[in-house]
Design an enzyme around this catalytic site. Structure first.
Site, PDB file in Angstrom:
ATOM      1  N   PRO A 316       0.794  -1.240   0.000  1.00 56.38           N
ATOM      2  CA  PRO A 316       0.000   0.000   0.000  1.00 56.38           C
ATOM      3  C   PRO A 316       0.823   1.285   0.000  1.00 56.38           C
ATOM      4  O   PRO A 316       0.781   2.063   0.951  1.00 56.38           O
ATOM      5  CB  PRO A 316      -0.820  -0.143   1.289  1.00 56.38           C
ATOM      6  CG  PRO A 316       0.048  -0.956   2.187  1.00 56.38           C
ATOM      7  CD  PRO A 316       0.825  -1.898   1.314  1.00 56.38           C
ATOM      8  N   CYS A 317       1.544   1.530  -1.083  1.00 55.71           N
ATOM      9  CA  CYS A 317       2.337   2.761  -1.137  1.00 55.71           C
ATOM     10  C   CYS A 317       1.421   3.994  -1.195  1.00 55.71           C
ATOM     11  O   CYS A 317       1.871   5.101  -0.932  1.00 55.71           O
ATOM     12  CB  CYS A 317       3.319   2.732  -2.299  1.00 55.71           C
ATOM     13  SG  CYS A 317       2.568   2.496  -3.891  1.00 55.71           S
TER      14      CYS A 317
END
Ligand SMILES: [Zn+2]
Length: 349
Positions: A316-317
């Site tokens: 989940p950047c």
């Protein structure tokens, strides 16, 4: 984002040839493979054969080519002859990779071309040519295994730009793979736009938005690292991620279980492991992340590792933002980043 309601509205605008919608959307026509602007004089397609896009680039990536009648790349005002010349040069050779010397051959100044294109279409000429080329390869991926088989049996080897475009991006023509490792690639339609997933039978290597900046280079790096070629098709990890992403986009899934392979330097892997620990619905800053991996001064390198993530959403950047609360960057575009953060916050309630 184009919703079902937009679709109806856009289709009506298309039927009415409503000039107010110029630049608002482009329509891809599945039966002909071309994309048009709303006021195209050609006979209007049925709604089930239309796909709508907000930018010309998205239509190109979905493997549509510009319509010769309405010239979607030359509106609203007449474009310069230079731009027209370049668009035609790409159409004559859509699989080509453009270099500076190619501009010289056309007696075109590369930086003028760049400027004029960017002003007109919001993308440089090189990006335009790349989108068109990627679109050709994507067409095969969208069609899946059946399309490749059909092409093989009908003389795929001799068919025009497809083979070249596909092998330049994906590594080899399907018939010439020989002993190399083979990965499969699938096209996934999602609420946030089309994505591509690449996996073997065990793990997922890449899942990205099709219009992500630098996708072609990412695919190339992946191929080289694994000494592999990529062909259209599906595997268990692809089916799994498709299912999980659908659930995620509906706000019903907060943790992904599809097996992943992290292909990066030890530092990048460390950053990605840490990213995976950021809880659903929360955000962290780049410097938080740098502290978490025990290198508080390395936040720039951390931001770079963040950007090199090839597993969009799953790693989940999008949960990493600037210290001042601003969104920061996102390879898939800031509109998507905002949408993802909001989705998670909403779904937590
Ligand atoms: Zn048209």
């Amino acid at each position: 984002m184009i919703t079902a309601e937009n679709k109806k509205e856009y289709y009506q605008a298309l039927i009415d040839k409503n000039t107010e919608y110029e630049g608002v959307f482009y329509v891809g026509v599945k039966t002909t493979g071309v994309f048009c602007r709303p006021t195209c004089p050609a006979r209007k397609p049925k709604i089930e054969n239309c796909e709508f896009y907000e930018t010309a680039q998205q239509a190109l990536l979905a493997s549509f080519r510009p319509c010769k009648r309405c010239r979607p790349l030359s509106h609203p005002n007449q474009v310069s002859e230079l731009v027209q010349l370049l668009v035609e040069a790409v159409e004559a050779n859509p699989e080509k990779r453009w270099k500076d010397r190619d501009f010289q051959e056309l007696s075109v100044n590369a930086s003028t071309a760049r400027r004029q294109f960017e002003k007109r279409f919001g993308m440089t000429f090189i990006e335009y040519a790349r989108a068109r080329r990627m679109g050709l390869a994507m067409k095969l991926i969208r069609g899946g295994e059946a399309v490749i088989e059909a092409q093989l049996s009908t003389g795929y080897e001799s068919s025009s730009g497809f083979r070249d475009a596909f092998s330049r991006i994906m590594g080899a023509a399907p018939a010439l793979l020989g002993e190399r490792k083979i990965l499969k690639a699938s096209w996934l339609d999602t609420k946030l736009g089309p994505m591509i997933a690449i996996a073997d039978n065990e793990t997922l290597y890449l899942v990205e938005f099709v219009d992500r900046r630098g996708l072609e280079r990412e695919v190339e790096r992946l191929r080289q690292k694994l000494k592999s070629a990529i062909i259209p098709g599906s595997t268990q990890p692809i089916r799994s991620i498709e299912h999980e992403l659908n659930q995620y986009f509906d706000g019903k899934l907060s943790e992904f279980k599809t097996p992943l392979c992290f292909l990066g330097s030890p530092f990048q892997k460390h950053v990605w492991e840490e990213l995976k620990k950021i809880p659903y619905g929360e955000t962290r800053s780049y410097s938080d992340l740098a502290k978490a991996i025990g290198k508080p001064s390395a936040f720039r390198a951390v931001a770079q590792a963040n950007g090199a993530n090839q597993l969009a959403i799953v790693i989940p950047c999008h949960r990493v933002i600037n210290t001042d609360g601003e969104l920061g960057g996102y390879g898939g575009g800031l509109i998507r980043k905002k949408w993802l953060i909001n989705l998670e916050k909403r779904s937590l309630k």
